[in-house]
Structure formats: structure tokens, C-alpha cells
Design an enzyme around this catalytic site. Sequence first.
Site, short mmCIF file in Angstrom:
data_model
loop_
_atom_site.label_atom_id
_atom_site.label_comp_id
_atom_site.label_asym_id
_atom_site.label_seq_id
_atom_site.Cartn_x
_atom_site.Cartn_y
_atom_site.Cartn_z
N LYS A 1 10.85 6.52 4.72
CA LYS A 1 10.68 4.96 4.87
C LYS A 1 12.09 4.65 5.24
O LYS A 1 12.50 3.42 5.34
CB LYS A 1 10.22 4.48 3.41
N CYS B 1 -3.09 0.93 0.85
CA CYS B 1 -3.16 1.99 -0.33
C CYS B 1 -2.91 0.85 -1.53
O CYS B 1 -2.30 1.08 -2.60
CB CYS B 1 -2.10 2.97 -0.20
N ASP C 1 8.88 2.55 -8.61
CA ASP C 1 8.76 3.27 -7.22
C ASP C 1 9.37 2.48 -6.39
O ASP C 1 9.22 1.11 -6.12
CB ASP C 1 7.23 3.06 -7.09
N HIS D 1 0.92 0.57 -5.28
CA HIS D 1 0.46 1.34 -4.24
C HIS D 1 -0.64 2.44 -5.07
O HIS D 1 -0.25 2.73 -6.43
CB HIS D 1 1.50 2.18 -3.66
N GLN E 1 9.59 1.33 -1.30
CA GLN E 1 9.60 0.30 -0.26
C GLN E 1 10.99 -0.30 -0.38
O GLN E 1 11.14 -1.20 0.56
CB GLN E 1 8.34 -0.54 -0.35
C1 LIG Z 1 5.04 4.50 1.08
C2 LIG Z 1 4.91 4.32 -0.41
C3 LIG Z 1 4.42 5.17 -1.21
C4 LIG Z 1 3.90 6.43 -0.86
O1 LIG Z 1 5.07 7.24 -0.40
P1 LIG Z 1 4.72 8.77 0.06
O2 LIG Z 1 6.07 9.05 1.10
O3 LIG Z 1 3.38 8.60 0.92
O4 LIG Z 1 4.62 9.70 -1.01
C5 LIG Z 1 4.48 4.73 -2.74
N1 LIG Z 1 4.79 3.48 -2.97
C6 LIG Z 1 5.09 2.50 -2.16
C7 LIG Z 1 5.55 1.17 -2.66
C8 LIG Z 1 5.15 2.95 -0.89
O5 LIG Z 1 5.64 1.99 0.01
#
Ligand SMILES: *Cc1c(COP(=O)(O)O)cnc(C)c1O
Length: 412
Positions: free
Chosen positions: A232, A370, A206, A129, A209
Site C-alpha cells: 500500500k 472488505c 492497523d 477491515h 491505510q
Molecule cells: C489493505 C488493508 C488491510 C489488509 O492488508 P493485506 O495487505 O491484504 O493483508 C487491512 N486493513 C486495512 C485498513 C487495509 O487497508
Amino acid sequence: MKNATQNTTFDVHKIREDFPILHRKVNGKPLVYFDNAATSQTPLQVIEKITNYYSTYNANIHRGVHQLSQEATDRYEEARQTIQQHFNAKHAHEIIFTSGTTHSINLVAHGFGSILKKGDVILVSALEHHSNIVPWQMLCEKTEAILKVIPMTELGELDMNQFDALLKLNPKLVFVNHISNALGTINPIKIIIEKSHNVGAAVLIDGAQACPHIKPDVQELDVDFYVTSAHKMCGPTGVGMLYAKEYWLEKLPPYQGGGEMISEVTFEKTTYAGLPHKFEAGTPNICGGIAFGAAVDYMNAIGFENIAAYENELLEYATAQLSAIEGLKIYGSSKQKTSVISFNIENIHAYDIGTIIDKLGIAIRTGQHCTQPIMDFYGISGTARASFAFYNTKQEIDRLVEALKKAILMLS
Ligand SMILES: *Cc1c(COP(=O)(O)O)cnc(C)c1O
């Protein structure tokens, strides 16, 4: 007689009762919400926590001697413990509340500004992302460290042979997402962490997701940094967390200066507060943190095994149904995948698909998600993306398929 409580049945219709928004109409049609990878919906159990906070004990934390402040502080710190237990962190102070994944990554990247030296190598994956790319590019500009990319394959997986080759450069830091938001690929993070540690690199995962689908165990993974956003995973927007090993939280400098994060302030010198306060300057999203804890509780009550099994059913069903549509191509076909389907239909722009099916009450995401590097890899400008949560149904997938067929008739 069998013990009935041992066979937990997953009753999606009962679960849907928890989500008022799923009962609304969009353009005169019952809403089908398939944009869960962008943000999830919020159950009453979490909404009630938010209402209750503002109705009964709204106050600033860690400062007041009065009753409300004490209650707010207690609930906030309890939420931290809930999150600690959920991720199996060793200490509660290893959980830093942030405004979300993006904030968490920037906090770590900023910290490494005082650790990395010119010429140091850091590795990013091709599946990231933008929020796990841009902060590191900014860091490289500042430190003259070198950013290298772990390439991806046609299936939407990381090229692990290339990863092995890149490890020979002795990177200092590796950052990879647990699950790709654009393709749904589940990355082999346990192996990535192990191999990175073997060459002395720290790893940031990260998990934005992944956390709606999986319950990660940070000690078992032995990960250095794990970040996610509450919104999320059935929580509110504007709150998330950074998990980091105590070692790193001691080592990294504070990100922002202000109230709450200090131990003593004089104009000659300021000393910083202990963990986790060192990284939590200013008044935090108190209600958000408490609601994040409630969201974690809610999802655990349903059970991540139940969630994963049911979503997998939805994924398989939708993949079969969508693949049967002529001219529809799915991007990302890893065997290790969660309930995200990115696709295009021959000769039709994703945006047009999204617009038409919105008229039929169906919410999907269109565009680059993104993740421009992934789109560039496939040589496309974007995709339509349907992402499913445990409160979605096969009937809703049928409505998506029907709507797509209508869109094709209209647009071709
Ligand atoms: C949604 C997402 C982000 C960004 O999250 P924010 O809540 O907008 O800071 C980063 N990485 C992944 C894999 C995402 O799905």
C-alpha cells in the site's frame, strides 16, 4: 536571495516519471489509477532493487557462510533498520517481517490465545477491515473472550462517547485502524491509545491505510502493536511488518514453528531463537523485505509532509467536483480524512459504474471494500471508491468526473 532548496516544490509530473505503469493504456485510453487504497503502484527505484536482488545476490539469509548469503543477510537487516527508523521503533528487533497486515494481525491474535481468559473483553471498532475483525472472532471462539464493537457515526467517525463507556468494561485489548480504507477517516488513535492504557488495555493499530499518507511514530504514540503492508506504500505484495513493543514480543508465544526461529532443536525439547527470529519461521520474502525498505526510502525522499499536502489538495478538489454531480452521495465526511472517496449515484449500481468507467481507462474499486459492517451501517450493498495517491493529478480527477457523467447518461 532565498535558498531555493528550502522551498521544496512538489513536481507531480516528475514523480510520475518514476512509475512506468502510469504511462500505459487501458482500453485504448491513458490509464487513470484510482485504486490506491487496494494497492499502490511501484516506482522504478523499488523495481530496480528487486531486479538487482535476483540478478546479483539472490541467496538464503542467516545461514550461509558464502558471500551471496552474507550480502543478502546484510541488505535484509539494513531494510529492517530503515523500517525501524521510519517508524521510530526503539529496537530493530521490534520490527517483525510478515507477509502483510493480515498475517501480522493473525500473529498477534494467535499470541493472545494463551493470554486471554474466558469472559475477558476485547474491543474492535466498527470501521475495521475484515482482516482486523475475523482473527479476533476466531480468538474469541477459542478463548471465550467477548468481542465488543465501538460504534460509528453517520459522518464515518468512531463514537468516542460510546468508546469511553466501553472502557468501563476493562477491556484487555483494543484494535482500531489508523485510517479507514473504506471511508478515509483518520481515527484519533493517540487518544484511543492513551485512554485504553489508562484501563490497562493493550492496543493494536492497523496502519495499512495510514502508512501511504502518514509517518507514524510508534514511540510517541506509545502503541503496543502497529501493523502494515508494503504494497500500500509503493512496495511489493506479500511483505509487511508487525511492530510490537519488546515486552509483548517476549511475552507472546511464536506463531509458526520451523527453521530460522529456533535456537536448539532436539526431540525432547526445542528452545526458540531471540527476537526478531522467534517470529520469522522459514525462509522469508527476502527480496520483498529489501524492496519494502526501498519503498520507505522512496517515500521519505519525496517527504510525507509534501505527500499529505498534495493529496489533501486532490481530496478537496475531487470532493467538490464529485459533489456537484446530481444524485451522487459521498459516504464518510469526517474533517479528519485522507484521499479516499466512497460514493454511490442514485439508482445506479456501483458495479455498473466501475465497469463503464473501466472502459474509459479509469480504475476504481467497487463493492464492500472488505468492510461489510460499514456498508450495513449505511444500509447499502457497496460503494464505488476512488482513492488518490501523490502521483495522481487534478486532470485525472476531471477525467473521472467526465466518465461518471457519461455513465449516468448511459445507465439512466
Ligand atoms: C489493505 C488493508 C488491510 C489488509 O492488508 P493485506 O495487505 O491484504 O493483508 C487491512 N486493513 C486495512 C485498513 C487495509 O487497508
